[in-house]
Motif scaffolding. Structure first.
Motif, PDB file in Angstrom:
ATOM      1  N   LYS A 281       0.809  -1.216   0.000  1.00 26.03           N
ATOM      2  CA  LYS A 281       0.000   0.000   0.000  1.00 26.03           C
ATOM      3  C   LYS A 281       0.845   1.269   0.000  1.00 26.03           C
ATOM      4  CE  LYS A 281      -3.927  -2.198   2.370  1.00 26.03           C
ATOM      5  NZ  LYS A 281      -5.007  -1.898   1.409  1.00 26.03           N
ATOM      6  N   LEU A 282       2.093   1.168   0.439  1.00 25.85           N
ATOM      7  CA  LEU A 282       2.961   2.349   0.466  1.00 25.85           C
ATOM      8  C   LEU A 282       3.487   2.686  -0.920  1.00 25.85           C
ATOM      9  CD1 LEU A 282       4.109   4.403   2.458  1.00 25.85           C
ATOM     10  CD2 LEU A 282       6.071   2.907   2.790  1.00 25.85           C
ATOM     11  N   GLN A 283       3.580   1.676  -1.787  1.00 18.86           N
ATOM     12  CA  GLN A 283       4.030   1.923  -3.160  1.00 18.86           C
ATOM     13  C   GLN A 283       2.920   2.630  -3.941  1.00 18.86           C
ATOM     14  OE1 GLN A 283       4.860  -2.139  -4.271  1.00 18.86           O
ATOM     15  NE2 GLN A 283       7.012  -1.983  -3.697  1.00 18.86           N
ATOM     16  N   PRO A 284       3.225   3.473  -4.920  1.00 25.63           N
ATOM     17  CA  PRO A 284       4.566   3.782  -5.419  1.00 25.63           C
ATOM     18  C   PRO A 284       5.234   4.967  -4.710  1.00 25.63           C
ATOM     19  CG  PRO A 284       2.952   4.807  -6.825  1.00 25.63           C
ATOM     20  CD  PRO A 284       2.170   4.095  -5.755  1.00 25.63           C
ATOM     21  N   ALA A 285       4.561   5.504  -3.680  1.00 27.12           N
ATOM     22  CA  ALA A 285       5.121   6.699  -3.031  1.00 27.12           C
ATOM     23  C   ALA A 285       6.482   6.403  -2.401  1.00 27.12           C
ATOM     24  CB  ALA A 285       4.149   7.214  -1.967  1.00 27.12           C
ATOM     25  N   TYR A 286       6.561   5.293  -1.659  1.00 24.17           N
ATOM     26  CA  TYR A 286       7.812   4.942  -0.984  1.00 24.17           C
ATOM     27  C   TYR A 286       7.964   3.422  -0.962  1.00 24.17           C
ATOM     28  CZ  TYR A 286       7.865   9.747   0.769  1.00 24.17           C
ATOM     29  OH  TYR A 286       7.876  11.109   0.867  1.00 24.17           O
ATOM     30  N   GLU A 287       9.198   2.980  -0.732  1.00 22.70           N
ATOM     31  CA  GLU A 287       9.495   1.567  -0.557  1.00 22.70           C
ATOM     32  C   GLU A 287       9.708   1.289   0.937  1.00 22.70           C
ATOM     33  OE1 GLU A 287       9.575  -0.755  -2.842  1.00 22.70           O
ATOM     34  OE2 GLU A 287       9.423   0.475  -4.647  1.00 22.70           O
ATOM     35  N   VAL A 288       9.664   0.007   1.291  1.00 22.38           N
ATOM     36  CA  VAL A 288      10.000  -0.389   2.653  1.00 22.38           C
ATOM     37  C   VAL A 288      11.320  -1.144   2.630  1.00 22.38           C
ATOM     38  CG1 VAL A 288       7.557  -0.590   3.229  1.00 22.38           C
ATOM     39  CG2 VAL A 288       8.843  -2.648   2.632  1.00 22.38           C
ATOM     40  N   PHE A 289      11.923  -1.276   3.792  1.00 22.12           N
ATOM     41  CA  PHE A 289      13.143  -2.083   3.944  1.00 22.12           C
ATOM     42  C   PHE A 289      12.833  -3.189   4.930  1.00 22.12           C
ATOM     43  CE2 PHE A 289      17.409  -2.846   5.925  1.00 22.12           C
ATOM     44  CZ  PHE A 289      18.031  -3.346   4.796  1.00 22.12           C
ATOM     45  N   ASN A 290      12.668  -4.394   4.408  1.00 20.35           N
ATOM     46  CA  ASN A 290      12.327  -5.544   5.247  1.00 20.35           C
ATOM     47  C   ASN A 290      12.953  -6.804   4.657  1.00 20.35           C
ATOM     48  OD1 ASN A 290      11.193  -7.229   7.182  1.00 20.35           O
ATOM     49  ND2 ASN A 290       9.226  -7.376   6.128  1.00 20.35           N
ATOM     50  N   PRO A 291      14.290  -6.909   4.656  1.00 25.52           N
ATOM     51  CA  PRO A 291      14.945  -8.061   4.026  1.00 25.52           C
ATOM     52  C   PRO A 291      14.704  -9.377   4.745  1.00 25.52           C
ATOM     53  CG  PRO A 291      16.560  -6.694   5.166  1.00 25.52           C
ATOM     54  CD  PRO A 291      15.266  -5.937   5.184  1.00 25.52           C
ATOM     55  N   ARG A 292      14.144  -9.325   5.948  1.00 19.97           N
ATOM     56  CA  ARG A 292      13.838 -10.563   6.668  1.00 19.97           C
ATOM     57  C   ARG A 292      12.362 -10.917   6.583  1.00 19.97           C
ATOM     58  NH1 ARG A 292      17.266 -10.367  12.347  1.00 19.97           N
ATOM     59  NH2 ARG A 292      19.251 -11.102  11.504  1.00 19.97           N
ATOM     60  N   GLY A 293      11.673 -10.327   5.616  1.00 18.43           N
ATOM     61  CA  GLY A 293      10.233 -10.540   5.506  1.00 18.43           C
ATOM     62  C   GLY A 293       9.837 -11.932   5.061  1.00 18.43           C
ATOM     63  N   GLN A 294      10.757 -12.669   4.419  1.00 21.93           N
ATOM     64  CA  GLN A 294      10.485 -14.031   3.973  1.00 21.93           C
ATOM     65  C   GLN A 294      11.684 -14.908   4.276  1.00 21.93           C
ATOM     66  OE1 GLN A 294       8.664 -14.532  -0.012  1.00 21.93           O
ATOM     67  NE2 GLN A 294       8.738 -12.310  -0.190  1.00 21.93           N
ATOM     68  N   ASP A 295      11.454 -16.227   4.323  1.00 19.18           N
ATOM     69  CA  ASP A 295      12.579 -17.141   4.432  1.00 19.18           C
ATOM     70  C   ASP A 295      13.485 -16.923   3.233  1.00 19.18           C
ATOM     71  OD1 ASP A 295      11.560 -18.206   6.744  1.00 19.18           O
ATOM     72  OD2 ASP A 295      10.630 -19.938   5.777  1.00 19.18           O
ATOM     73  N   PHE A 296      14.789 -16.922   3.486  1.00 21.48           N
ATOM     74  CA  PHE A 296      15.746 -16.538   2.462  1.00 21.48           C
ATOM     75  C   PHE A 296      15.593 -17.365   1.188  1.00 21.48           C
ATOM     76  CE2 PHE A 296      20.061 -16.515   0.580  1.00 21.48           C
ATOM     77  CZ  PHE A 296      20.185 -15.154   0.383  1.00 21.48           C
ATOM     78  N   SER A 297      15.424 -18.656   1.315  1.00 18.89           N
ATOM     79  CA  SER A 297      15.361 -19.531   0.140  1.00 18.89           C
ATOM     80  C   SER A 297      14.071 -19.351  -0.652  1.00 18.89           C
ATOM     81  CB  SER A 297      15.494 -20.998   0.558  1.00 18.89           C
ATOM     82  OG  SER A 297      14.423 -21.387   1.410  1.00 18.89           O
ATOM     83  N   GLU A 298      13.092 -18.617  -0.097  1.00 24.98           N
ATOM     84  CA  GLU A 298      11.797 -18.453  -0.762  1.00 24.98           C
ATOM     85  C   GLU A 298      11.616 -17.064  -1.371  1.00 24.98           C
ATOM     86  OE1 GLU A 298       8.808 -19.496   2.043  1.00 24.98           O
ATOM     87  OE2 GLU A 298       9.494 -21.566   2.267  1.00 24.98           O
ATOM     88  N   ILE A 299      12.613 -16.204  -1.235  1.00 29.03           N
ATOM     89  CA  ILE A 299      12.527 -14.862  -1.813  1.00 29.03           C
ATOM     90  C   ILE A 299      12.621 -14.978  -3.329  1.00 29.03           C
ATOM     91  CG2 ILE A 299      13.700 -12.623  -1.959  1.00 29.03           C
ATOM     92  CD1 ILE A 299      14.664 -13.213   0.965  1.00 29.03           C
ATOM     93  N   THR A 300      11.762 -14.304  -4.046  1.00 28.61           N
ATOM     94  CA  THR A 300      11.690 -14.452  -5.504  1.00 28.61           C
ATOM     95  C   THR A 300      13.037 -14.190  -6.168  1.00 28.61           C
ATOM     96  OG1 THR A 300       9.350 -13.835  -5.515  1.00 28.61           O
ATOM     97  CG2 THR A 300      10.554 -13.631  -7.590  1.00 28.61           C
ATOM     98  N   THR A 301      13.708 -13.133  -5.775  1.00 30.55           N
ATOM     99  CA  THR A 301      15.005 -12.793  -6.372  1.00 30.55           C
ATOM    100  C   THR A 301      16.026 -13.896  -6.129  1.00 30.55           C
ATOM    101  OG1 THR A 301      14.525 -10.465  -5.929  1.00 30.55           O
ATOM    102  CG2 THR A 301      16.790 -11.024  -6.481  1.00 30.55           C
ATOM    103  N   VAL A 302      16.017 -14.446  -4.926  1.00 23.86           N
ATOM    104  CA  VAL A 302      16.945 -15.526  -4.586  1.00 23.86           C
ATOM    105  C   VAL A 302      16.613 -16.767  -5.394  1.00 23.86           C
ATOM    106  CG1 VAL A 302      17.728 -17.058  -2.726  1.00 23.86           C
ATOM    107  CG2 VAL A 302      17.375 -14.603  -2.278  1.00 23.86           C
ATOM    108  N   LYS A 303      15.323 -17.070  -5.510  1.00 25.41           N
ATOM    109  CA  LYS A 303      14.922 -18.248  -6.290  1.00 25.41           C
ATOM    110  C   LYS A 303      15.347 -18.104  -7.747  1.00 25.41           C
ATOM    111  CE  LYS A 303      10.499 -18.278  -5.118  1.00 25.41           C
ATOM    112  NZ  LYS A 303       9.095 -18.747  -5.000  1.00 25.41           N
TER     113      LYS A 303
END
Length: 780
Positions: free
Chosen positions: A456-478
């Motif tokens: 809901k904050l986008q596109p005005a601002y981004e959030v910083f939450n690198p621990r929001g998902q298990d590392f192996s399940e993050i789309t970029t990591v996959k």
């Protein structure tokens, strides 16, 4: 060197520092007086530690090389060292103006860089390396990234434990887990091993108290320890153990004999092994007419799950006297200079509202009080409770955007007040959302408040939450890991061979396949590459699969580094080049490759057209990608050194420890729709958790013995501490958010919640009336 008056009047004036009575007592105490500093949040403990170190140098003339200062995290250690060097240089210059010729010579030869600062791990490694005796080898210490992967491969899989259902059931009961698969089994076994070392547990006594399945648990632990011994490696628990053993054996006398002072920050997060190290050092220091100073706060002890034993801090005065023969002076730093009086009052009331919590605290501890005096201009504590999480997220975003862009008007008893980010120096990074967990999805796959805020904050601002998902399940990591697999093992034949040969857990195989599918979908999307490389991703992957160069006339090299492949691939993944979260993920994978390469057969290189081509691929999959797929790699705190200024920060409360923000939003109940048993532990425990059960089982076989407080009491204690830390992070604005009863717009009184004023006798104050403090609170 200089008189105390010179240090205070000239040195501190150069820093522009003024100390309150207790800070002054602690900073200027005699060099041979040991101190027990009980320091509440925002009370200036880093200032006091720094000035005590500098007083020892400039007034008492103690050689900087004989001073040791430790703290809990690398970030805190870096901050302490920066202050010592920065403030020390200013004081040195100021004192140089009034110095006589002898003193000028002393100042000229003074080198504050020789003060040994760092975490206990880093100091242990430095001392064992630089002060080792004849014939002693320097320690080779593996990073936590490598240790996790090595424990899974050589411990769990090496012991053939992945299919051991009886062991899984044993760990499930021992640790009060709902389910235990192979990756969870690895994490639990590794945690138990660490606690065996950190708690100085008598292994034979512990084993004798358990069922026969404990032998299988030790089979995993022994397999891992044997691998470390075979390669002459130490992980962090073994490093501290080796440091203690060498101190007791007196093989580090070149380091210990000159010691005059030891200062320990965050002592509330100390374990028994670390306490034993500090006590060994204290015995030497006392003989040298020096002192030990410990600083901490039992109300801010958050790391019991990592083996910290808060009782060591609570009883430090007695324990030091018993074990070392020294009675330290207790000084309370209880004036909070960080937060407004309203916030300080709220924190002080909250931490004392449950009478059953009081016995867990340091005896005689005074209440927290405010150092800022202007209560008239203090914002009230704000609350925002809504009937559902989606409405809460929507209204919370509206409030945040008002604060950042235009300012939010409040009508208070003192008139109109405007909450606005500082237009000259402020940004959305001045705001943090703290949660018990920053996970963006619930265990059932539903969107949680952190994800709704992100969307809901986008596109005005981004959030910083690198621990929001298990590392192996993050789309970029996959995507990235799947592309690596597709490049080095296109048909999955080597992966299949590894699966059959080592009986890889189904969870790992499933993750590998998910990565490959994600990569294939990404290839089909035909992403554009950044920079000069305009080849298609599909052409690049095919070239790798066929080991055929894309440039005509070239030949495929005999070896290619896995790191080179990684950096080639991210030209099609811009978020790993430009996005701050993506950069954190890239750093985690890069560290895994570079550090695991030292202990992998082919140094993370893929060979071509040699007898070892397939084996090099197998080593890369087995040694590097498999631990990633098994969930053994996490985003460590040292990857999160700073919070970005251009994003809304979403952190766990544990991540926020040691940080402060102008405005803090604390989620006290966005997950709690009903009084459901599955989430009771996070608001009102009805049973102990894994940490408390494991602690009881293991500590009973340690020098500390059976804990004095019940497991359930410790669960309540830890929850109170967790939210006390959260509530004490803001400087100016504290906003509590959660779900409410639609009929009253107040938190549901049918849902017990320790964060909202309930105590463990199943009662909230004033007959279930919320909040804890009836004044200075405004509902948004």
């Amino acid at each position: 060197m200089f008189t105390l008056n010179d240090f205070l009047n000239t040195g501190l004036n150069a820093l522009g520092k003024q100390l309150d009575v207790n800070q002054h007592r602690a900073a200027v105490a005699p060099h041979n007086e040991s101190l027990f500093l009980v320091a509440g949040p925002g009370s200036g403990k880093t200032t006091v530690l720094t000035l005590r170190v500098l007083k020892l140098v400039f007034v008492d003339g103690i050689d900087p090389a004989t001073i040791l200062a430790t703290t809990f995290t690398r970030r805190a250690a870096a901050e302490l060292r920066s202050r010592i060097l920065g403030w020390g240089d200013k004081i040195k210059q100021a004192l140089g103006v009034i110095a006589d010729n002898v003193q000028k010579g002393q100042l000229q030869n003074l080198d504050l860089n020789r003060i040994l600062t760092g975490t206990l791990d880093s100091i242990s490694e430095t001392v064992l390396r630089d002060f080792r005796g004849p014939g002693m080898s320097p320690p080779v210490v593996i990073d936590e990234f490598v240790a996790r992967g090595l424990f899974f491969r050589k411990g769990v899989l090496g012991a053939g434990a992945s299919g051991n259902d009886s062991l899984k059931d044993y760990l499930k009961n021992l640790c009060l887990e709902n389910r235990v698969n192979t990756p969870i089994m690895a994490n639990l076994a590794r945690e138990i091993r660490s606690r065996l070392i950190h708690d100085l547990v008598d292994r034979d006594s512990f084993k004798a108290s358990q069922t026969q399945e404990v032998d299988d648990l030790f089979g995993i632990i022994d397999a891992y320890d044997n691998e470390l011994q075979k390669q002459q490696l130490l992980d962090f628990p073994l490093l501290e153990q080796a440091f203690l053993q060498n101190l007791k054996a007196k093989t580090l006398t070149r380091f210990t004999e000159p010691l005059k002072a030891v200062l320990v920050d965050e002592y509330q997060d100390t374990n028994q092994l670390q306490e034993a190290i500090y006590f060994e050092l204290a015995k030497i220091i006392v003989e040298n007419e020096g002192s030990i100073t410990v600083v901490g706060d039992d109300d801010q002890s958050l790391y019991r799950f990592r083996g910290a034993t808060v009782e060591l801090f609570r009883d430090f005065k007695t324990r030091l006297t018993t074990n070392v023969g020294v009675q330290p002076t207790t000084i309370y730093l209880n004036t909070n200079y960080r937060s407004t009086p309203v916030i300080v009052e709220y924190c002080a009331t909250y931490v004392q509202h449950d009478p059953n919590y009081i016995p867990s605290r340091v005896v005689g501890k005074p209440s927290l009080r405010a150092g800022k005096s202007n209560i008239a201009n203090s914002f009230p504590v704000l609350t925002m409770f809504r009937p559902d999480v989606d409405t809460l997220a929507t209204d919370l975003i509206r409030f945040i955007l008002d604060v950042v862009n235009n300012g939010r008007q409040l009508t208070t008893s003192n008139g109109q007040m405007n909450i606005k980010i500082d237009p000259s120096n402020g940004s959305i990074g001045d705001i943090a959302l703290l949660c018990s967990t920053p996970n963006e999805y619930s265990s059932g796959g539903n969107k949680r408040l952190p994800l709704l805020i992100r969307e809901k904050l986008q596109p005005a601002y981004e959030v910083f939450n690198p621990r929001g998902q298990d590392f192996s399940e993050i789309t970029t990591v996959k995507r990235l890991c799947g592309l690596i697999l597709e490049c080095i093992d296109p048909q999955g034949t080597i992966q299949l061979d590894l699966s059959q040969r080592y009986r890889l857990p189904s969870e790992v195989i499933e993750t590998f396949n998910t990565w490959r599918n994600t990569a294939e979908d990404f290839i089909k999307s035909n992403p554009l590459a950044l920079g000069k490389n305009r080849h298609s991703l599909r052409d690049f992957v095919i070239a790798w699969q066929q080991r055929q160069p894309q440039q005509s006339g070239s030949t495929w090299p005999e070896t290619v580094s896995l790191l080179k492949l990684l950096y080639d691939l991210i030209t099609w993944i811009p978020e790993m080049q430009e996005d701050v979260e993506g950069l954190v993920y890239l750093e985690a994978i890069t560290r895994t490759i570079t550090q695991s390469a030292h202990f992998s057969s082919f140094d993370a290189e893929i060979q071509h057209n040699t007898l070892y081509s397939d084996k090099s691929v197998a080593a890369a999959i087995n040694d590097i990608l498999m631990p990633l797929a098994a969930g053994q790699i996490e985003i460590d705190e040292d990857l999160l050194e700073t919070a970005p200024r251009d994003r809304l920060n979403i952190l766990s409360i544990h991540q926020a420890k040691g940080l402060e923000f102008p405005m803090v939003i604390v989620d006290v109940g966005s997950d709690f729709k009903t009084n459901h048993v599955s989430q009771k532990f996070r608001r009102y425990p009805d049973r102990p958790g894994k940490t408390h059960k494991l602690e009881t089982t293991l500590i009973a076989h340690s020098p500390l013995g059976t804990p004095s407080r019940t497991e359930l009491d410790r669960a309540f204690d830890d929850l109170i501490r967790q939210y006390f830390v959260a509530f004490s992070r803001p400087q100016d604005v504290l906003l509590l958010v959660g779900l409410c009863d639609p009929a009253t717009n107040q938190p549901k009184l049918s849902i017990p919640n320790i964060t909202l004023g309930w105590d463990r006798t199943d009662k909230s104050p004033n007959g279930h009336r919320w909040p804890i403090i009836p004044t200075n609170i405004i509902a948004l």
